[in-house]
Design an enzyme around this catalytic site. Structure first.
Site, short mmCIF file in Angstrom:
data_model
loop_
_atom_site.label_atom_id
_atom_site.label_comp_id
_atom_site.label_asym_id
_atom_site.label_seq_id
_atom_site.Cartn_x
_atom_site.Cartn_y
_atom_site.Cartn_z
N MET A 61 0.85 -1.19 0.00
CA MET A 61 0.00 0.00 0.00
C MET A 61 0.89 1.24 0.00
O MET A 61 0.49 2.30 0.49
CB MET A 61 -0.94 -0.01 1.21
CG MET A 61 -1.93 -1.17 1.14
SD MET A 61 -3.46 -0.90 2.05
CE MET A 61 -2.85 -0.75 3.71
N LEU A 87 6.70 2.89 1.42
CA LEU A 87 7.66 1.79 1.44
C LEU A 87 8.74 2.00 2.50
O LEU A 87 9.19 3.12 2.74
CB LEU A 87 8.32 1.65 0.07
CG LEU A 87 7.40 1.33 -1.11
CD1 LEU A 87 8.22 1.12 -2.38
CD2 LEU A 87 6.51 0.12 -0.83
N HIS A 143 9.40 -3.76 3.12
CA HIS A 143 8.95 -4.01 1.73
C HIS A 143 10.14 -4.35 0.84
O HIS A 143 10.06 -5.24 0.00
CB HIS A 143 8.28 -2.75 1.16
CG HIS A 143 7.03 -2.34 1.87
ND1 HIS A 143 6.93 -1.15 2.58
CD2 HIS A 143 5.83 -2.93 2.00
CE1 HIS A 143 5.72 -1.04 3.09
NE2 HIS A 143 5.03 -2.11 2.76
N GLY A 156 4.81 -10.20 3.94
CA GLY A 156 5.58 -10.18 5.18
C GLY A 156 4.85 -10.93 6.29
O GLY A 156 3.62 -10.88 6.39
O1 PAF Z 1 -0.13 -5.69 3.48
C1 PAF Z 1 -0.55 -4.76 2.74
O2 PAF Z 1 0.12 -3.77 2.49
C2 PAF Z 1 -1.94 -4.85 2.16
O3 PAF Z 1 -2.82 -5.44 3.06
C3 PAF Z 1 -1.99 -5.56 0.79
C4 PAF Z 1 -1.56 -7.02 0.90
C5 PAF Z 1 -1.10 -4.84 -0.19
C6 PAF Z 1 -3.42 -5.56 0.24
O4 PAF Z 1 -3.90 -4.27 0.09
#
Ligand code: PAF
Length: 291
Positions: free
Chosen positions: A30, A33, A37, A150
């Site tokens: 989302m 970062l 990530h 994660g």
């Molecule tokens: O973990 C996240 O950032 C979110 O829940 C995801 C998996 C990108 C779904 O929107």
């Protein structure tokens, strides 16, 4: 790095990778970062994948409008970090294409019923329906060989594994270890919303997990210890549980095997989660279970 947003070129890019004999690894995010990530990106590279990183703040997984409005958004920094990490394609889909009916509810929902109900699901109604629905859509469009998530969001990982199994998606779900700062705090985009004092209090989540693990106590004792550690640090505890690693049902004191300690709490209005594995099989002088 390719920068894509519309579904048609995104789908075409992934197809062109497969046509050239490559394997696509998708890293759904989302945005906002951080190194957690980027560790997923590194893992995908280690596996030889062509990395597609998606960045979409999915409104369907937020049950609280103010939580959605306040979610950190750092698009320029995200692009720079992704590029430096060697991401092959950075995809930031539009709300219009992801959820064309928004703000009306979309008719099709992917629900992973029992796994979505406890823990985060209990405090955030509909959260995992939103997660499962968006992940299913990302997988359909991208057609990856592997998808990276994660372990910090452990319940999400379990939900995604189950949806992939139940709907026979041809993708390997790769769970990646949680990255922590030098004081043990799990890296999270939400940490950026905390003041220095909030960050100090937030460290109680990982401290609670460590205290439970080193106590060598039974699940009920671990629950008490975790709650006490978070409470005394001024964390508003949402839950402190020890659950079965696969079904997420609470572990009884007589049960043996691997459990997952799961904690959540609110600090300065920010909801934080963390988890760790605890082995109840026998750990040195762990007290006899069921005594
Ligand atoms: O973990 C996240 O950032 C979110 O829940 C995801 C998996 C990108 C779904 O929107």
């Amino acid at each position: 790095m390719h920068r894509l947003s519309a579904i048609a070129p995104w789908r075409a890019y992934a197809q062109s990778v497969r046509d050239a004999g490559g394997r696509v690894g998708v890293v759904p995010t989302m945005g906002a970062l951080h190194d957690g990530h980027l560790s997923l990106v590194r893992r995908a590279h280690d596996n030889g994948d062509v990395v597609v990183l998606t960045s979409f703040v999915n409104p369907r997984q937020f049950s609280d409008a103010s939580d959605l409005a306040g979610y950190p958004r750092t698009p320029a920094a995200d692009i720079a970090l992704a590029e430096a990490a060697g991401v092959d394609a950075f995809v930031s889909p539009s709300l219009e294409e992801m959820w064309p009916d928004h703000p009306r509810p979309t008719l099709t929902t992917v629900a992973v019923s029992e796994l979505a109900a406890p823990l985060e699901g209990a405090g955030r109604p509909g959260h995992f329906d939103g997660v499962a629905s968006v992940v299913a859509k990302l997988l359909v469009i991208t057609g990856p060989a592997r998808a990276y998530f994660g372990e910090k969001d452990y319940q999400q990982l379990v939900v995604v594994r189950r949806l992939v199994r139940d709907l026979a998606f041809d993708v390997q779900v790769v769970g990646c270890a949680t990255l922590r700062d030098e004081d043990g705090l799990a890296l999270s985009s939400r940490n950026a919303l905390l003041s220095p004092d909030g960050l100090r209090r937030a460290r109680a989540l990982s401290r609670a997990l460590r205290a439970a693990k080193s106590s060598k106590g039974r699940p009920s004792e671990c629950r008490t210890i975790m709650r006490e550690v978070m409470d005394s640090a001024g964390v508003d505890v949402a839950y402190a549980d020890v659950v079965d690693v696969a079904t997420l049902t609470p572990l009884g004191d007589h049960e043996r095997g691997r459990g997952r300690a799961m904690v959540a709490g609110v600090v300065e209005g920010v909801r934080l989660i963390d988890n760790d594995e605890i082995d109840f099989d026998q750990g040195g002088d762990r007290r006899a279970l069921g005594d």
